[in-house]
Design an enzyme around this catalytic site. Structure first.
Site, short mmCIF file in Angstrom:
data_model
loop_
_atom_site.label_atom_id
_atom_site.label_comp_id
_atom_site.label_asym_id
_atom_site.label_seq_id
_atom_site.Cartn_x
_atom_site.Cartn_y
_atom_site.Cartn_z
N GLY A 103 0.81 -1.20 0.00
CA GLY A 103 0.00 0.00 0.00
C GLY A 103 0.85 1.25 0.00
O GLY A 103 2.01 1.23 0.41
N SER A 104 0.27 2.36 -0.45
CA SER A 104 0.94 3.65 -0.34
C SER A 104 0.77 4.16 1.09
O SER A 104 -0.04 3.66 1.86
CB SER A 104 0.35 4.64 -1.34
OG SER A 104 0.74 4.27 -2.64
N GLY A 105 1.56 5.18 1.43
CA GLY A 105 1.48 5.72 2.78
C GLY A 105 2.62 5.23 3.66
O GLY A 105 2.68 5.58 4.85
N HIS A 106 3.52 4.43 3.09
CA HIS A 106 4.60 3.85 3.88
C HIS A 106 5.99 4.28 3.41
O HIS A 106 6.99 3.69 3.82
CB HIS A 106 4.54 2.32 3.82
CG HIS A 106 3.26 1.73 4.28
ND1 HIS A 106 2.75 1.97 5.53
CD2 HIS A 106 2.37 0.91 3.67
CE1 HIS A 106 1.61 1.30 5.67
NE2 HIS A 106 1.35 0.66 4.55
N HIS B 190 -0.49 0.51 10.00
CA HIS B 190 -1.69 1.12 9.43
C HIS B 190 -2.59 1.60 10.54
O HIS B 190 -3.72 1.98 10.31
CB HIS B 190 -2.48 0.11 8.59
CG HIS B 190 -1.67 -0.60 7.58
ND1 HIS B 190 -0.99 -1.74 7.87
CD2 HIS B 190 -1.44 -0.32 6.28
CE1 HIS B 190 -0.36 -2.15 6.77
NE2 HIS B 190 -0.61 -1.31 5.80
#
Ligand SMILES: Nc1ncnc2c1ncn2[C@@H]1O[C@H](COP(=O)(O)OP(=O)(O)O)[C@@H](O)[C@H]1O
Ligand SMILES: Nc1ncnc2c1ncn2[C@@H]1O[C@H](COP(=O)(O)OP(=O)(O)O)[C@@H](O)[C@H]1O
Ligand SMILES: [Mg+2]
Ligand SMILES: [Mg+2]
Ligand SMILES: [Mg+2]
Ligand SMILES: [Mg+2]
Lengths: 223, 337, 337, 223
Positions: free
Chosen positions: B53-56, B218
């Site tokens: 996922g993006s955001g990491h 998350h």
């Protein structure tokens, strides 16, 4: 009733609107035990579905609508929900293959059952694991009863939607065994499952659209 | 929510555009949501494909470049990429020597990488998968296969990446990636929530004096909520969890202190200081170390500690240079110390 | 306030300990609050000494290493270091070739570096100072000498550092540091406050829908408060401020997008994408670029844009490798593109 | 009165306590237009002063106390305030050099004046620039009047402290020209200067300690 390809597309269009309306609520549910994105993932999927509907040819079957919804989820969503809904819509397409209309309660029972089986097979969850399955399954059982009782389509779908939403609420008491929430075990008790809720919203949305159609037809007849 | 974005639903798209443009000396676009090293495919080299996922960031795309990954697929925020960009990434970098998918153990990633692997195999590509599960907080050790993958990827990617640069075989790269993962443990602590842009609200709430030990990247709940305490106490408890899971005593290790996004680097060095003292007390030799942001959770405040128990081969591989989009390391000269 | 610290009044001390321990392959301690490169003093090389308040990592200590600074002094949070650690830093790295202090234009830094310079000169060391003032928001261009120094230091340090590595003379290093500074402009935007640990409260308050354009890296108020807007609009306005101050049209530049601490890297790439588009529209060629955290303000959310107008010498110097504690760059191969 | 080295040390000890008590307020004032650390920097400095007092020899002069306060600020503080207070305390030490006691109003006038001049020379600010000078200067003028009027020390210091605090409040209306707040110009109007406030706290704290001493002595006499 004449639930042809165009009508199915209109129904899915409304489903997409209803899901996006509930985006924040679905994120909130997912955030309590998961990563807080379920409403976003479903909205991304449903927006892609709506865009894909615009690209359909001038004349198309219900199965074409489901096929393009599957493709939309496949390409845009990812996450857990992407492949599960891709599989579910693809199965719905197969279940509706070659049919011009989906006017019978049994048509929708078959479609729902096919979607459910696809999700179960791909995801490998069991009933009681606090997933989509846990609201979808009771809804399908109620559809099966409606078919046996020769209920009218709108009534059958409405009942299924209600059962799904009640069952989604009942997931609060479940101890999750699959998915991200699973490692929480007892800590997840008290939280309503996001995926079980979104499928319930979808089933209710379909039911409402079909009921509206029926109403329009009844209105015609009594004119 | 205040973020430096336009429409939140366009954020990933625009981020990917900016990322590729800012790193055009290292990577090229090979799909709408996939990138590969400029030189890919590299003859005879096993390719490493990562993603999630993006955001990491820097995970996962930030690790594409020499010495780590050959290609990556971007997902939506906190959502695994679909199979399609993973397949594009794999096809772009497979020289024929085979591909290893290395990703974290999340339901979505497993589903999508598995499907991509099936498709690639049907197309005649040799693809293997290594699923990282270093987060001790996410399941008991009796159930380690259900554990998530988090900050330990920094070491797993580097070890596997360095091995692949030696033109090792697919089997060898897979073996050492597994070995690195099996010898890695991570534990995190969260101090505040993050905000998924298209949601716009904090994923969860922590009281002003609460922290959550074992929080996932998350915002998934961790092992327990507790009152905030002096960091030395928090670290002692976290370190004990790691030691209870894997015996690091008198071993040589790679150690990283990872910031989750909202924690200043100053605090990460305060954490390092305490972890170093605990290592010293347990006879643990820190052969490799890194302090910074390696796997983030948007703007979440908090940190994680990852420790990899090294054997001689892994330790030597970690001397290799790395030149990826967001992590760089110059060749370590064989030290006389 | 929740932070990964012990007693907030011990934070800097513990951070310095952790920093030195985590970077013992690059730096050594040369005072309670000062560090220098392991190899210092390096024969015949002009030494670059940097420093400033803590809370800005990687600035300033993070830039000690080959290709940038030789030594650094740590101050308390947001407070210039006293003269003493600056003097210790200077003495540790002066090979006899002389020392350049490069620091930002703040009252405290000016006072303390000036006194350190006086003392060092009295002791027979050749010390010059270059004071950076790249922040266009902190004073009108008619009063540029009162401007603060912020994110532009990434380019000034690298250019001066690379020049010093060529064993250039003190005068030459000072000249190019001045030239780099004079050709550099920065503008920032703040989205949230930071918390000075020993204060424990947010330095200032911004409403949920407010941002501050031109905010300083300590939370000093900027040019104006405004409603949050799509980032493309904010960037257009900031870019226009930079262009109004220095004509970058049809120039070759070094461009950095700096995160202030609390902003996820994903957003910085969204910013880069827009700045790149604006550069393209103005015929500006981005010869060097960097996206990341270079000068932070603890956990403040926000970003700054720094652009240095390059001449051929500066552009070539920026190809040099850098291996500092917190910023690394491999040698850029002379590209065929 | 017998304000010898020990007494001066006790006074500074209390000053340190009062400054730390006002740490958050001073940070708040600095945060409105500056970087929010003034209370922290002053606390760090004053804690260092207290530690340095513990290291004084068994017998010492008032000037020794000021000298070690200067050294404490020099080594521990940095920032703008570090060199300014270092210079101020060093100047106080010089002004008190060789004196055994500081019992006269003129002694303290000289000390304050020396501190003021040191700050002004090193910092280069003008009156009205919204700095330490703007509360310190009127306080010194009131001391000068008290000396001319042969006021008693405690009264003179108390008046000076009051004038300083009132003048600190008056900085609200000033447009700052020096220091970090200077670039704000008109925007800083309405905000009280942090440095002007901390010196006022210090002057008030000194006055209160001296007044307490006087009270103890008066009490002795009337016994
Ligand atoms: N194996 C599975 N079978 C069916 N549904 C599942 C399964 N795993 C997870 N789910 C459903 O997916 C939901 C979470 O979806 P979402 O948040 O979009 O994905 P992710 O977990 O990747 O963030 C859960 O609430 C659950 O209902
Ligand atoms: N040149 C100067 N002369 C006298 N006082 C000054 C000068 N510059 C700043 N000050 C004082 O210093 C105060 C700020 O001190 P502080 O916050 O501790 O330092 P910094 O500005 O380095 O953060 C201001 O409120 C002002 O009163
Ligand atoms: Mg989710
Ligand atoms: Mg997710
Ligand atoms: Mg300061
Ligand atoms: Mg200040």
């Amino acid at each position: 009733m004449n639930i042809n390809g165009l009508t199915v597309a209109e129904i899915l269009n409304q489903v997409a609107i209803d899901i996006e309306d509930q985006k924040d609520y679905l994120c909130f549910l997912d955030g309590e035990v998961g990563d807080g994105d379920h409403g976003v993932s479903m909205t991304i999927g449903m927006r892609a579905v709506r865009r894909s509907l615009a690209d359909l040819p001038t004349s198309y079957l219900p199965s074409d609508v489901f096929d393009s919804a599957a493709e939309a989820y496949a390409v845009e969503v990812g996450a857990t929900i992407g492949p599960l809904y891709e599989a579910a819509f693809a199965a719905a397409g197969d279940a509706a293959r070659d049919k011009k209309t989906l006017d019978h309660t049994s048509d929708w029972l078959n479609i729902y059952q096919a979607m459910f089986t696809a999700i179960q097979e791909l995801g490998g969850a069991e009933l009681g694991d606090k997933t989509i399955l846990d609201s979808f399954h009771p809804a399908i059982e109620s559809m099966r009863v409606s078919v046996a009782a020769s209920s009218d389509l709108a009534d059958a779908l409405t009942l299924a939607g209600q059962v799904a939403m009640q069952s989604a609420r009942d997931t609060k008491d479940m101890v999750p065994l699959k998915g991200r929430a699973s490692r929480l075990g007892e800590r997840a008790v008290g939280h309503q499952d996001a995926g079980a809720t979104s499928i319930a919203i979808i089933l209710q949305s379909i039911a409402r659209e079909v009921a509206k159609l029926q109403l329009q037809i009844n209105y015609h007849f009594t004119l | 929510m205040k973020k430096l974005i336009n429409d939140p639903f366009d954020m990933v798209e625009e981020m990917v555009d900016g990322f590729i443009s800012a790193n055009d000396d290292i990577v090229k676009r090979v799909g709408r949501r996939s990138i590969a090293r400029l030189e890919s495919p590299i003859p005879n080299k096993v390719a490493i494909v990562v993603g999630g996922g993006s955001g990491h960031l820097p995970a996962f795309a930030g690790y594409v470049g020499s010495g780590m990954a050959d290609a990556a697929a971007f997902g939506n925020v906190f959502a695994s990429p679909p199979a399609k960009p993973i397949i594009e990434a794999a096809l772009a970098c497979d020289s024929g020597a085979g591909v290893v998918f290395i990703y974290g153990n999340y339901a979505g990633d497993c589903l999508n990488f598995d499907r991509a692997q099936d498709t690639c195999r049907e197309m005649g590509h040799d693809v293997e998968s290594v699923v990282m599960n270093d987060d001790v907080a996410s399941a008991p050790s009796s159930d380690a296969l259900r554990r998530r993958g988090i900050g330990g990827m920094l070491w797993v990617y580097q070890i596997a990446g360095a091995k692949a640069e030696t033109l090792a075989s697919l089997g060898e790269v897979v073996e050492i990636a597994h070995r690195a993962n099996e010898n890695t443990r991570t534990i995190g602590v969260g101090l505040s929530s993050c905000i998924v842009p298209a949601n716009g609200k904090a994923t969860f709430a922590l009281a002003d004096d609460e922290i959550e030990v074992g929080l996932g990247i998350h915002g998934e709940p961790g092992m327990k909520r507790q009152k905030v305490a002096p960091v030395d106490e928090i670290i002692e408890e976290m370190f004990a969890q790691l030691m209870a899971d894997l015996d690091y005593r008198n071993q040589r290790v790679a150690l990283s202190i990872n910031g989750l996004g909202g924690t200043p680097a100053e605090e990460l060095f305060v954490v390092y200081r305490k972890v170093k003292a605990l290592c010293d007390a347990h006879g643990i030799t820190i052969a490799h170390k890194a302090v910074g942001e390696f796997v983030t959770a948007l703007e979440m405040a908090g940190a994680s500690i990852s420790i990899t128990r090294l054997d001689l081969e892994m330790e030597i591989l970690l001397n290799a240079p790395v030149n990826t989009c967001m992590f760089k390391k110059l060749q370590r000269e064989s030290s006389s110390a």
